[in-house]
Design a protein around this motif. Structure first.
Motif, PDB file in Angstrom:
ATOM      1  N   PHE A 188      38.766  63.472  54.588  1.00 37.02           N
ATOM      2  CA  PHE A 188      38.051  62.992  53.408  1.00 37.02           C
ATOM      3  C   PHE A 188      38.502  61.582  53.032  1.00 37.02           C
ATOM      4  CE2 PHE A 188      38.201  62.466  48.744  1.00 37.02           C
ATOM      5  CZ  PHE A 188      36.842  62.406  48.488  1.00 37.02           C
ATOM      6  N   PHE A 189      39.811  61.324  53.105  1.00 44.08           N
ATOM      7  CA  PHE A 189      40.301  59.974  52.813  1.00 44.08           C
ATOM      8  C   PHE A 189      39.716  58.959  53.782  1.00 44.08           C
ATOM      9  CE2 PHE A 189      44.182  62.327  51.133  1.00 44.08           C
ATOM     10  CZ  PHE A 189      43.752  62.243  49.829  1.00 44.08           C
ATOM     11  N   LEU A 190      39.592  59.344  55.049  1.00 47.77           N
ATOM     12  CA  LEU A 190      39.001  58.428  56.026  1.00 47.77           C
ATOM     13  C   LEU A 190      37.540  58.159  55.684  1.00 47.77           C
ATOM     14  CD1 LEU A 190      38.935  56.975  58.873  1.00 47.77           C
ATOM     15  CD2 LEU A 190      37.858  59.082  59.629  1.00 47.77           C
ATOM     16  N   VAL A 191      36.785  59.217  55.445  1.00 51.74           N
ATOM     17  CA  VAL A 191      35.369  59.053  55.119  1.00 51.74           C
ATOM     18  C   VAL A 191      35.212  58.191  53.870  1.00 51.74           C
ATOM     19  CG1 VAL A 191      33.281  60.289  54.429  1.00 51.74           C
ATOM     20  CG2 VAL A 191      34.712  61.200  56.258  1.00 51.74           C
ATOM     21  N   SER A 192      36.093  58.398  52.889  1.00 53.74           N
ATOM     22  CA  SER A 192      36.049  57.570  51.677  1.00 53.74           C
ATOM     23  C   SER A 192      36.419  56.130  51.999  1.00 53.74           C
ATOM     24  CB  SER A 192      37.012  58.132  50.616  1.00 53.74           C
ATOM     25  OG  SER A 192      36.670  59.455  50.272  1.00 53.74           O
ATOM     26  N   GLY A 193      37.437  55.942  52.846  1.00 51.90           N
ATOM     27  CA  GLY A 193      37.873  54.601  53.193  1.00 51.90           C
ATOM     28  C   GLY A 193      36.854  53.819  53.980  1.00 51.90           C
ATOM     29  N   LEU A 194      36.052  54.504  54.786  1.00 45.65           N
ATOM     30  CA  LEU A 194      35.015  53.823  55.553  1.00 45.65           C
ATOM     31  C   LEU A 194      33.947  53.202  54.653  1.00 45.65           C
ATOM     32  CD1 LEU A 194      34.462  56.309  58.541  1.00 45.65           C
ATOM     33  CD2 LEU A 194      35.724  54.149  58.546  1.00 45.65           C
ATOM     34  N   LYS A 195      33.875  53.673  53.406  1.00 45.51           N
ATOM     35  CA  LYS A 195      32.890  53.132  52.467  1.00 45.51           C
ATOM     36  C   LYS A 195      33.467  52.013  51.598  1.00 45.51           C
ATOM     37  CE  LYS A 195      31.154  57.859  52.139  1.00 45.51           C
ATOM     38  NZ  LYS A 195      31.109  59.059  51.271  1.00 45.51           N
ATOM     39  N   VAL A 196      34.769  51.767  51.741  1.00 40.57           N
ATOM     40  CA  VAL A 196      35.427  50.720  50.956  1.00 40.57           C
ATOM     41  C   VAL A 196      35.453  49.434  51.768  1.00 40.57           C
ATOM     42  CG1 VAL A 196      37.586  49.977  49.870  1.00 40.57           C
ATOM     43  CG2 VAL A 196      36.858  52.363  49.697  1.00 40.57           C
ATOM     44  N   ASP A 197      34.852  48.400  51.233  1.00 41.28           N
ATOM     45  CA  ASP A 197      34.832  47.098  51.908  1.00 41.28           C
ATOM     46  C   ASP A 197      35.221  46.024  50.896  1.00 41.28           C
ATOM     47  OD1 ASP A 197      34.495  44.932  53.514  1.00 41.28           O
ATOM     48  OD2 ASP A 197      32.364  45.243  53.914  1.00 41.28           O
TER      49      ASP A 197
END
Length: 423
Positions: free
Chosen positions: A293-302
């Protein structure tokens, strides 16, 4: 799945688990909750660094839907555990103070968040201004109950008066926050042919509270020592998944159903059962599913294109989040004649947002209440407000010492949030 997808998924999961564990341990060594390192692991693999080249190589587009599915399961299980931790016994002796502080520490940042959303609507609106305003109010009011509980446990504060009040306030705040978010989702959901399903939320709640909850209590009362057999464990898993599916189908989000199923499970006489459920679900969720979940959330952070305007917006977000929560908590605590230092410490604890904030932000992004730019800034706010809790608490009331005397022998031991929740 073909061979390439399977290989990419398994290798990617291994990288996620190891990196989350490494950065989580590093965060703990720095005196921070492990969730800080785990969130940063997700951001590090996202587009913020190296323009997304690393994430594209490790997690191609064909694999990302599979990761999102695993993340959804992890969040559902985590929300079930959070619901399981909500216990009315936390209010014992602190009910009036906890309710007052919790309400004030939510209403003030909620109102300020809605005003901020009106100011930011011109630059960050996704077309649904009402949804943006309501959602930002809820997002600013969040306190992460599990992370706060772990901080108190690490500092040996769970059995202190301040720790008891903080836990009670966070528990009340969690329930109110999820109720408010459910209302925002219901109000702002676009109309359509299936809009009638939202009406089924009322009978769903009635069945859960007035049929299923008494039934589970009677079943638990019939057995003096209820143990977690494979059959019972399967029934609990099926129950949380079906409850999550029900709220998703009626037009709410699946997190509400998972949370509510945990909240209605009986508390009296089932302490051993709760501990076993935590051990079974918590380790796998905390080690594998939540890092996904942290990865999926991080992929949306730019944050690669953040300019001075973005920094200014982030400063406003921090001012509203920290100032609103602190002002509301301190004012209410002082009305109850709590000493100023204790009031400030309580406000600091309630500013912890952690994983709970990330879940709320992902709901807002998924439903279109906020866009990716504002989402990224809000994630930064969640990380900063969680990271600053420990240092501020040490500055206000001092650091915990190894030679501090233990709590009184007769004091009840309560360590919510210590199993299966990110530290």
């Amino acid at each position: 799945m073909d061979t390439q997808q399977t290989t990419s998924l398994l290798v990617g999961l291994a990288v996620i688990v190891l990196l989350a564990r490494l950065l989580g341990a590093l965060a703990r060594r720095c005196g921070q909750p492990a969730v800080i390192g785990e969130v940063l692991a997700g951001v590090a693999l996202g587009p913020t660094l190296l323009d997304g080249a690393l994430s594209d190589a490790l997690f191609p587009d064909t694999v990302r839907p599979l990761l999102s599915a695993l993340a959804a399961v992890g969040v559902a299980v985590f929300m079930f555990i959070v619901g399981l931790e909500i216990d009315a016994a936390l209010l014992r002796g602190n009910g009036r103070l906890a309710v007052t502080v919790s309400l004030s520490s939510m209403l003030v940042p909620c109102g300020l968040g809605m005003l901020l959303a009106l100011y930011l609507a011109g630059d960050y609106s996704t077309g649904d201004k009402q949804g943006l305003v309501l959602f930002m109010g809820v997002a600013m009011a969040i306190t992460a109950f599990p992370v706060l509980a772990r901080i108190l446990t690490d500092r040996q504060m769970t059995r202190t008066p301040l720790g008891a009040v903080a836990l009670a306030c966070a528990a009340i705040g969690d329930v109110l926050a999820w109720a408010l978010l459910a209302a925002v989702v219901a109000i702002s959901s676009p109309g359509g042919a299936d809009q009638w399903r939202m009406l089924l939320a009322v009978p769903y709640l009635l069945v859960m509270f007035f049929v299923l909850r008494p039934l589970l209590r009677r079943l638990a009362a019939r057995r003096s020592e209820l143990r977690l057999t494979p059959t019972l464990f399967a029934c609990i898993l099926a129950g949380l998944l079906l409850s999550a599916a029900a709220t998703e189908w009626v037009g709410l989000h699946y997190i509400f159903g998972a949370f509510l199923f945990g909240a209605i499970l009986p508390r009296t006489g089932t302490e051993q059962l709760h501990a076993e459920v935590h051990n079974r679900l918590g380790q796998m969720t905390g080690t594998l599913l939540l890092p996904v979940f942290f990865l999926v959330s991080g992929l949306k952070v730019d944050l690669s294109d953040m300019d001075t305007g973005g920094l200014g917006t982030l400063a406003l977000i921090m001012l509203v989040a920290v100032g609103g929560k602190s002002a509301g908590a301190i004012a209410a605590a002082r009305l109850h004649r709590m000493p100023l230092r204790q009031s400030a410490a309580l406000a600091t604890l309630l500013n912890t947002r952690g994983l709970t904030e990330l879940i709320v932000l992902n709901v807002g992004l998924q439903l279109g209440f906020i866009g990716q730019d504002l989402y990224s800034l809000m994630v930064v706010m969640a990380v900063i407000t969680t990271a600053m809790t420990g240092p501020l608490l040490s500055w206000i009331i001092g650091r915990p010492r190894e030679n501090d005397p233990p709590p009184a022998a007769g004091a009840p031991e309560r360590k919510p949030g210590t199993v299966g929740t990110p530290a």
